[in-house]
Scaffold this motif. Structure first.
Motif, PDB file in Angstrom:
ATOM      1  N   ARG A 132       0.777  -1.239  -0.033  1.00  0.00           N
ATOM      2  CA  ARG A 132       0.176  -0.063   0.197  1.00  0.00           C
ATOM      3  C   ARG A 132       0.888   1.235  -0.004  1.00  0.00           C
ATOM      4  N   ASN A 133       0.404   2.239  -0.979  1.00  0.00           N
ATOM      5  CA  ASN A 133       1.033   3.373  -0.934  1.00  0.00           C
ATOM      6  C   ASN A 133       0.165   4.453  -1.782  1.00  0.00           C
ATOM      7  N   ASN A 136      -0.912   2.950  -4.760  1.00  0.00           N
ATOM      8  CA  ASN A 136      -1.635   1.716  -4.676  1.00  0.00           C
ATOM      9  C   ASN A 136      -2.411   1.638  -3.383  1.00  0.00           C
ATOM     10  N   PRO A 137      -3.336   2.489  -3.162  1.00  0.00           N
ATOM     11  CA  PRO A 137      -4.159   2.555  -2.023  1.00  0.00           C
ATOM     12  C   PRO A 137      -4.794   1.474  -1.447  1.00  0.00           C
ATOM     13  N   GLN A 138      -5.354   0.512  -2.384  1.00  0.00           N
ATOM     14  CA  GLN A 138      -5.671  -0.963  -1.834  1.00  0.00           C
ATOM     15  C   GLN A 138      -4.580  -1.833  -1.707  1.00  0.00           C
ATOM     16  N   GLY A 139      -3.506  -1.633  -1.738  1.00  0.00           N
ATOM     17  CA  GLY A 139      -2.547  -2.509  -1.369  1.00  0.00           C
ATOM     18  C   GLY A 139      -2.314  -3.258  -0.329  1.00  0.00           C
ATOM     19  N   ASP A 149      -0.844  -4.119   3.435  1.00  0.00           N
ATOM     20  CA  ASP A 149      -0.120  -3.460   4.550  1.00  0.00           C
ATOM     21  C   ASP A 149       1.508  -3.688   4.521  1.00  0.00           C
ATOM     22  N   LEU A 165      -4.315  -6.315  -8.087  1.00  0.00           N
ATOM     23  CA  LEU A 165      -3.352  -5.377  -7.450  1.00  0.00           C
ATOM     24  C   LEU A 165      -2.132  -5.312  -8.489  1.00  0.00           C
TER      25      LEU A 165
END
Length: 305
Positions: free
Chosen positions: A156-157, A160-163, A165, A263
């Motif tokens: 997540r970054n 890639n907000p749904q990535g 943790d 993803l």
């Protein structure tokens, strides 16, 4: 240094040999040395237009063996190598980042003299290829294939907000430190191959294949296994996608657990200009085993296109 020059001589000497005989005559393996002194183990099979293969974590180039043999026997030159720290390559204390991996791939390309090559990366190996194109350009590269690849990123970054943790990958490193053999055996069975899902595949995963895969994984140094986790888990390849300017085939299972389809494959296809996405319905991560015949044929079709 891996011997290359004999290929042209041998090809001329065997005009009447069968395709399989010609491929066997040019099979060779050896090591090449990188600029920082690391020895990379390379297999160079067959002749014809080259296909260069990069492999998954925690395996070695042997994970490609059966597709590689079939493709070499179909009239192509197939080059595969063990990433630094994995398989039969040297096990240095540093260099487990994608910039170094990409530079190692550049060394393999230069040492083997491969031209008009197709690059195919499995899982973590897709990152080497995309970063190679970003750092070294696409001169001499005809096509790309990304097979269950981590590109354009797992963690997540902001891109890639749904990535995943990022702390998850720190947990992987802790598990490796505690008991890597037990951890890797479970990872391969339950996550990499997802044996329950794979039971419905065209080539179900046997205990023998699990044992073989664990043997490959245990060849890697513990430092390499741990050092590579941040690379495959946390690297963001979104800025690199613009450098992928050659036709790109993406093969990915819709039920991939460690490298989720949405993803990675979906985002990669949207970000690469000349991408063709092929979804393997209900297939998990280890599709080089579970869907071997289909992957091999898809790659052969891509090479011939």
């Amino acid at each position: 240094m891996l011997g290359i020059g004999a290929a042209a001589v041998g090809a001329a000497a065997l005009p009447l040999a069968s395709r399989a005989q010609r491929a066997a005559a040019h099979d060779r393996s050896g090591t090449i040395r990188t600029k920082d002194g690391v020895e990379l183990f390379v297999k160079d099979w067959g002749q014809g237009r080259p296909l260069i293969l990069t492999h998954a974590w925690p395996l070695s180039s042997d994970c490609w063996e059966q597709p590689a043999l079939a493709i070499a026997e179909a009239g192509y030159r197939v080059i595969s190598y063990d990433r630094r720290g994995f398989g039969r390559s040297s096990q240095p204390s540093t260099g487990y980042d994608y910039n170094t991996f990409a530079d190692d791939l550049a060394t393999v390309i230069q040492a083997t003299g491969a031209r008009d090559a197709t690059l195919a990366g499995f899982s973590m190996g897709g990152g080497e290829i995309v970063r190679y194109l970003s750092r070294h350009g696409s001169k001499g590269i005809a096509k790309v294939a990304l097979v269950a690849a981590v590109v354009p990123g797992l963690a997540r970054n902001r891109n890639n907000p749904q990535g995943v943790d990022p702390a998850f990958f720190d947990g992987l490193k802790d598990s490796l430190r505690k008991d890597r053999a037990t951890f890797l055996a479970g990872l391969l069975r339950e996550v990499f191959y997802d044996v329950q899902t794979s039971a419905r595949s065209t080539n179900p995963v046997s205990q023998a294949v699990l044992d073989w895969s664990l043997q490959m994984a245990m060849q890697a140094s513990l430092r390499a296994l741990i050092g590579s986790v941040d690379a495959f888990g946390k690297e963001d390849f979104v800025p690199d996608l613009a450098a992928v300017t050659v036709p790109t085939l993406i093969l990915h299972g819709s039920a991939d657990k460690p490298v989720p389809f949405e993803l990675t494959a979906r985002r990669a296809a949207a970000g690469i200009r000349q991408a063709r996405l092929v979804e393997y319905g209900g297939t998990s991560h280890g599709l080089l085993v579970t869907e071997r015949a289909r992957v091999t044929q898809d790659l052969l079709d891509w090479l011939a296109a």
